[in-house]
Every structure is written in structure tokens, then in C-alpha cells.
Design a protein around this motif. Structure first.
Motif, short mmCIF file in Angstrom:
data_model
loop_
_atom_site.label_atom_id
_atom_site.label_comp_id
_atom_site.label_asym_id
_atom_site.label_seq_id
_atom_site.Cartn_x
_atom_site.Cartn_y
_atom_site.Cartn_z
N THR A 52 -28.77 -8.58 -18.41
CA THR A 52 -29.04 -8.94 -17.47
C THR A 52 -28.86 -9.91 -16.10
O THR A 52 -29.13 -9.60 -15.25
CB THR A 52 -29.82 -10.12 -18.31
N SER A 53 -27.15 -9.12 -16.00
CA SER A 53 -26.04 -9.27 -15.40
C SER A 53 -26.15 -8.33 -14.53
O SER A 53 -24.84 -8.81 -13.75
CB SER A 53 -25.43 -10.52 -15.67
N THR A 54 -25.62 -6.78 -15.12
CA THR A 54 -24.83 -6.18 -14.06
C THR A 54 -26.37 -5.11 -13.06
O THR A 54 -26.08 -5.39 -12.46
CB THR A 54 -25.31 -4.97 -15.55
N VAL A 55 -27.61 -4.40 -13.29
CA VAL A 55 -28.55 -3.86 -12.86
C VAL A 55 -29.55 -4.19 -13.58
O VAL A 55 -30.20 -4.02 -14.45
CB VAL A 55 -28.26 -2.55 -12.79
N VAL A 56 -30.14 -4.96 -12.25
CA VAL A 56 -32.33 -5.61 -13.36
C VAL A 56 -32.94 -4.34 -12.08
O VAL A 56 -32.67 -5.03 -10.30
CB VAL A 56 -31.84 -7.12 -12.90
N PHE A 57 -34.33 -4.17 -11.89
CA PHE A 57 -34.66 -3.99 -11.58
C PHE A 57 -36.30 -4.37 -11.48
O PHE A 57 -36.19 -5.18 -12.39
CB PHE A 57 -35.29 -2.41 -12.58
N TYR A 58 -36.80 -4.79 -10.54
CA TYR A 58 -38.39 -5.34 -9.93
C TYR A 58 -39.15 -5.39 -9.32
O TYR A 58 -39.03 -4.24 -8.61
CB TYR A 58 -37.26 -6.99 -10.16
N ASP A 59 -40.56 -5.72 -9.42
CA ASP A 59 -41.59 -4.47 -8.59
C ASP A 59 -41.50 -3.20 -8.85
O ASP A 59 -41.99 -2.62 -8.27
CB ASP A 59 -41.48 -5.24 -7.57
N VAL A 60 -41.02 -3.11 -9.81
CA VAL A 60 -41.40 -1.73 -10.49
C VAL A 60 -43.05 -0.80 -10.64
O VAL A 60 -43.58 -2.03 -11.64
CB VAL A 60 -40.43 -1.29 -12.00
N LYS A 61 -42.86 -0.16 -9.32
CA LYS A 61 -44.88 0.50 -10.18
C LYS A 61 -44.97 2.28 -10.19
O LYS A 61 -44.35 2.68 -9.01
CB LYS A 61 -45.31 -0.09 -8.89
#
Ligand code: CU
Length: 418
Positions: A52-61
Motif C-alpha cells: 500500500t505504501s511503496t508503489v501503487v498502480f491505478y487506472d490499470v486497463k
């Protein structure tokens, strides 16, 4: 050395035999019984703070979930090196590598881009930076494969984003050719394979001969001699000569191979290293004019709920609404945005579910059913840091133009004990 005498009466021998028999039956059963393939999200073995606090991907398609062999899938989205990166447990993030996590070489990475820049190798990164990314992967082997975009950070390991099962149909041809500077076209699937096999065979022969030379001697006797301090007497003059012979052979084979390659491959280029620094999105572009603050987070293990009290300030010119919350790769969506959301996303309740007017501020209570977070070990209840870090997404009122604003939240969780 003292010998121990083991006394065995007939009764204990029978007991031992029965136990051995049971063990044998057990082992046989394990070997014979059908086994189903194991399947799990490997990323769940990583600790909550890491995910949760190192690298977060979002809006992955993912552009597709079914392709033929040789066809490509494009993965796009955002990768964020969190501002709340835990420097006290992990080294600060400096070097990162965008990749895919697949079960073996079933896909081939054709294109790898961060912030629109081609990033073939590791790149310099910084804390708090958000990079739009793009990966184009070409299907190599038929089957159904679980694929995640991944981001490796030196010193911290690889963190993955949302995954998808991609089916590669057993039709089509996988091609991986490249034209060299000298004009010849080579197939990268087989290029240099003969040489690789030859070198493996040469090393195998030399290695095995060396092992055989030493291992054919009685190991225990020699170990005993060494423990008694007579080790030096074990190596004869001919052993020494043969040892030197092996060293000479290894040197000759190594330098000879190098000289042969230099002679036959006149036009070669050394392996190249490229260290680029992709330009992250401007922070104002990412978080906009919205400043959220967590007043409290409570976790109730009995009811499996996570309740957050948020205070959000909107200094922008447009009204904004809380759209969703993301921890690691798990998303929770406000009911007002549920229809447009990813079908995998879960619901959360927002009270009051209202827009925050320009220049205004508001306090909300967000309630999340945390069962899935617990199952995916994303609530760090048993870790040294009872903190939750995630992303909050807001959307402004101008309908068409959806602006996702991102902010980090870091706050200790209070547990409700009953
Ligand atoms: Cu997975």
C-alpha cells in the motif's frame, strides 16, 4: 569415539515396523492421489505496508483478455511511487523497472513506456512521482495466464498492479525477428541457441569430470582424516598436477572461446546501459486543488468494517465529489459512481454523499466492508505499523471531463476491541 548400543526388544521392533509401514502408505498416497494445480495471488505474501505504501498502480486497463498466439495486449495506467514510502524500513526509491508479472515467458514485452518515453531498462525514479505507463506484450504460448503489470524497485522488490487472466488461443504464429545493423534478419527465439547449448555442454563436461575425479574417493574416510588433522596427507602430487591441468583447460577454453568469437564475429557492440529519468506528472496535475485529511480510521474486526473520517478542502474552481478509494490494488467505489466503475471494484458508503463546493470544505464518513482487505492481508492489524496508506479519487462536476485527483492518506488505525 564411543559407540552407542541400541537395544531393541521384539515389541519395539514391531512398533517401529508398524510406523514405517504407515509412513510408506502415507507417502504412496501422496504420490498416487490426484493433485489439483495450486492457484493464488502471489503478491498477497507481501506485507500490507509494502503493497500500500511503496508503489501503487491505478487506472490499470488491459486492451484484451483473449488473443491468439502472436497477437498483442496493451496494458496502460498509472504507476505511483508513494510519497509515504517507508524509508525507515526500506531504502529510498531511486531505481525502478517497469515489467509484467507472468507465469514464465508466456508473453514477450514489445514496448515499455513511462511518461511517454521508451524505457527499455531500469530508470531513475523519485518518491511521490506518478508516471503514466504503457506496456505492449505479445502472446508467445497458448494457455490462460494470470498477468499483472509490475514495478521493480531496487532494494524493495517488485510490486504489482491489478491483474487479469488472459487467454491465449492455440492458433497463430509467434514471430520475434529483428534486423541487425549489418542488414541480416535474425529470429530472436533461436538466435545463438547453438552456441548457448555448446557452452553449456563444455562446462558440463569439465564440471562433471572435476566432480568425478574427487567424488569417487571415500568421503567419510577422508573426512575422518581431515578431522584428525591429517588433511594435507590426502592430496598427492598427481592430484595437484591434475588440478593444475583442469585450471589450464578452463583458462584455454575461456580465452579460446573469446578469441574465436572475436575472429568470427567482427561487428559486435558491447552490451549497452541506458539510464533515463522519465518525467513524472506535475503534482498539481495529480492532486489538483483538493486537500483531504484523515481525521480517524477505525477498524472493527467483528463487523469487518473500516470507518474513515475525512476532512476535504476544495480550493479549486469546480465542485468535486469523492469517487473512490484504493488500498494496494483493491478499489472501493462510492455508490454514485458505481455504474461507470470497474466491475471488480467494491462498494463503499459515503455520508453525506455530497459534492464539495469550490472554496469549501466538508467532513465525510466513509465505511468499507473490510473482509476482502483482510483476506488479501491489506489491513496491517498484525504488523508493526498499524497504518493504512491509500489513494483517494475525486471527480469534478463537469461531467464529460472526468478529472481523477489523487491523494495519499496515511493514518494510524484504531482498533475497536470488544
Ligand atoms: Cu494476481
Amino acid at each position: 569415539m564411543r559407540l552407542m548400543r541400541i537395544s531393541m526388544n521384539p515389541e519395539s521392533t514391531g512398533h517401529l515396523l508398524r510406523r514405517l509401514f504407515r509412513l510408506a502408505v502415507g507417502v504412496l498416497a501422496l504420490l498416487v492421489l490426484p493433485v489439483s494445480p495450486a492457484s493464488a495471488h502471489g503478491e498477497e505474501s507481501q506485507q500490507a505496508f509494502q503493497r500500500t505504501s511503496t508503489v501503487v498502480f491505478y487506472d490499470v486497463k488491459f486492451s484484451d483478455d483473449t488473443v491468439d498466439v502472436g497477437e498483442s495486449v496493451t496494458i496502460t495506467g498509472m504507476v505511483r511511487v508513494m510519497k509515504s514510502w517507508p524509508d525507515h524500513t526500506l531504502e529510498p526509491p531511486e531505481m525502478g523497472y517497469l515489467t509484467v508479472s507472468t507465469p514464465g515467458p508466456v508473453f514477450y514485452v514489445q514496448e515499455r513506456e513511462m511518461s511517454g518515453e521508451f524505457t527499455p531498462q531500469s530508470v531513475r525514479i523519485e518518491k511521490g512521482a506518478t508516471y503514466p505507463f504503457k506496456l505492449v506484450i505479445k502472446a508467445r504460448q497458448p494457455g490462460t495466464w494470470h498477468v499483472h503489470p509490475g514495478f521493480g524497485v531496487e532494494g524493495a522488490g517488485t510490486l504489482v498492479g491489478a491483474g487479469k487472466d488472459i487467454t491465449v488461443n492455440d492458433t497463430g504464429v509467434f514471430e520475434n525477428t529483428v534486423t541487425l545493423a549489418n542488414g541480416t534478419t535474425v529470429d530472436l527465439e533461436t538466435f545463438g541457441l547453438g552456441r548457448v547449448v555448446t557452452w553449456h555442454l563444455i562446462s558440463l563436461v569439465v564440471g562433471l569430470a572435476w566432480l568425478l575425479f574427487w567424488l569417487r574417493r571415500p568421503i567419510l574416510d577422508r573426512a575422518m582424516a581431515i578431522s584428525e588433522g591429517r588433511g594435507a596427507t590426502l592430496i598427492t602430487r598427481s592430484d595437484r598436477r591434475i588440478g593444475i591441468g583442469f585450471a589450464v583447460v578452463a583458462l584455454v577454453v575461456g580465452t579460446g572461446g573469446y578469441a574465436y568469437a572475436e575472429m568470427t564475429q567482427s561487428s559486435s557492440v558491447p552490451l549497452q546501459v541506458v539510464r533515463t529519468t522519465p518525467v513524472p506528472l506535475a503534482e498539481e496535475e495529480v492532486s489538483g486543488a483538493v486537500a483531504p485529511e484523515i481525521e480517524s480510521i477505525r477498524f472493527n474486526a467483528e463487523a469487518d468494517t473500516l470507518t474513515m473520517k475525512l476532512r476535504v478542502e476544495n480550493t479549486g474552481a469546480a465542485a468535486v465529489r469523492l469517487q473512490r478509494v484504493q488500498f494496494g490494488d483493491v478499489e472501493f467505489v462510492s455508490p454514485s459512481f458505481a455504474s461507470a466503475a470497474d466491475p471488480d471494484a467494491q462498494a463503499m458508503t459515503v455520508t453525506p454523499d455530497q459534492a464539495i463546493e469550490p472554496g469549501g470544505s466538508a467532513t465525510f464518513t466513509v465505511e468499507i466492508q473490510s473482509e476482502d482487505l483482510i483476506v488479501r492481508s491489506l489491513v496491517p492489524v498484525n504488523e508493526a505499523e498499524l497504518r493504512v496508506t491509500g489513494l483517494l479519487f475525486f471527480e469534478d462536476e463537469t461531467g464529460e471531463q472526468v478529472v481523477s485527483e489523487v491523494n495519499e492518506l496515511t493514518s494510524a488505525i484504531l482498533q475497536d476491541f470488544h
